[in-house]
Motif scaffolding. Sequence first.
Motif, PDB file in Angstrom:
ATOM      1  N   VAL A   1      -9.476  -2.450  10.226  1.00  0.00           N
ATOM      2  CA  VAL A   1      -8.315  -1.888   9.534  1.00  0.00           C
ATOM      3  C   VAL A   1      -7.072  -2.051  10.393  1.00  0.00           C
TER       4      VAL A   1
ATOM      5  N   ALA B   1     -13.292   0.843  10.787  1.00  0.00           N
ATOM      6  CA  ALA B   1     -13.541   1.907   9.814  1.00  0.00           C
ATOM      7  C   ALA B   1     -14.993   2.364   9.920  1.00  0.00           C
TER       8      ALA B   1
ATOM      9  N   HIS C   1      -6.349  -2.551   0.342  1.00  0.00           N
ATOM     10  CA  HIS C   1      -5.049  -2.067   0.841  1.00  0.00           C
ATOM     11  C   HIS C   1      -4.787  -0.699   0.239  1.00  0.00           C
TER      12      HIS C   1
ATOM     13  N   LEU D   1      -2.232   0.645   5.015  1.00  0.00           N
ATOM     14  CA  LEU D   1      -3.558   0.306   5.530  1.00  0.00           C
ATOM     15  C   LEU D   1      -4.029  -1.019   4.941  1.00  0.00           C
ATOM     16  N   HIS D   2      -4.383  -1.949   5.811  1.00  0.00           N
ATOM     17  CA  HIS D   2      -4.917  -3.243   5.389  1.00  0.00           C
ATOM     18  C   HIS D   2      -6.354  -3.322   5.889  1.00  0.00           C
ATOM     19  N   ALA D   3      -7.308  -3.323   4.975  1.00  0.00           N
ATOM     20  CA  ALA D   3      -8.729  -3.328   5.339  1.00  0.00           C
ATOM     21  C   ALA D   3      -9.328  -4.698   5.044  1.00  0.00           C
TER      22      ALA D   3
ATOM     23  N   ILE E   1      -3.293  -0.737  10.584  1.00  0.00           N
ATOM     24  CA  ILE E   1      -2.437   0.331  10.058  1.00  0.00           C
ATOM     25  C   ILE E   1      -1.011   0.099  10.541  1.00  0.00           C
TER      26      ILE E   1
ATOM     27  N   LEU F   1     -12.203   5.037   3.900  1.00  0.00           N
ATOM     28  CA  LEU F   1     -12.464   4.297   5.136  1.00  0.00           C
ATOM     29  C   LEU F   1     -13.020   5.174   6.248  1.00  0.00           C
TER      30      LEU F   1
END
Length: 320
Positions: free
Chosen positions: A284, A270, A222, A296-298, A286, A245
């Motif tokens: 990801v 990403a 994150h 951003l949550h990856a 967003i 990313l």
Amino acid sequence: MSTQAENRKSALLAEIEKLIAAKTSAAQLEQAKLFVAKYCNGVDAEDFVARDAAEWAALSLSHLAFGSEFQRGAPKMRIFTPGAAENGWDAASTVIEFVNDDMPFLVDSIAAVIASHGLTVHRLLHPIVPATRSATGSLDTIGKGSLESIIYLELDRADARGRQELTAEVEAVLASVRAAVGDWPEMRERMRADAAALASADPENAALIEWLADNHFTLLGHAILDPKGQPTEGFGILRDDPSSLWDKSFAKTAIAHLDGDDRRVLILKADRISPVHRRVPLDVVIVRRDDGSLSLHAGLWTSAALRSPPMEIPVLRKHL
């Protein structure tokens, strides 16, 4: 699994116990027996009987000795090619041994690194062993205490340079796993906070973010980008480099794409390959916050997400 193989395994285990008694001091014997039982019991009988008792005793006691000193929070790893004279058993393969705090994603993440080198894993042992240790990391007792992952791998032979490269990559992956697992509670709370912030203005996207947080997205990293696209904080695999990313110019493009009131959420791939769990490009999510920053949550879609009926997935259900 044949009854004959099971019977042979039981006989081998009895032989192994005798060998351990001959090789171990009386003070350490019970702990050694507990460890070796954990080490061997989970092995398929057909695979187990392919080795003799002396090899299993040497192999398991070697790993026990390797793990006799271990500081929690600092993964321990060694890679070598065993020989009978030095190690007590032969393997036609390169061997990697690990001692690590038990946590998700260890085996699949390590195996993905090995596969990326074009190497095949021929044998995998992964007992989970409860253990207590002293303040300095010395092993005290086995059978109670914190869970430790004991991992043994046999893979295609690698030369000295290959072993060195593999060691460096696996150590980096273990650090990523630890960061992702350690920061997961905070990252999940931040995803849910983003959903709550969207609820009044964009309830459908809020429902999507909440759905993702509910076991439909494996959160690995994150980060927050300020309105100028500069990272301000990172968690999980994005702790050290929140902007890793994509190409550096992408943040400004994403901000421009989310500019305005009509779009608050963007989901995309990403450029970065996930170092944890599955070696594929990261997904990801967003979220544009009210202050213009991007959250951003990856991570990766879970199997539960991939199996979900489209009519149960927020946003998607509106387009069917």
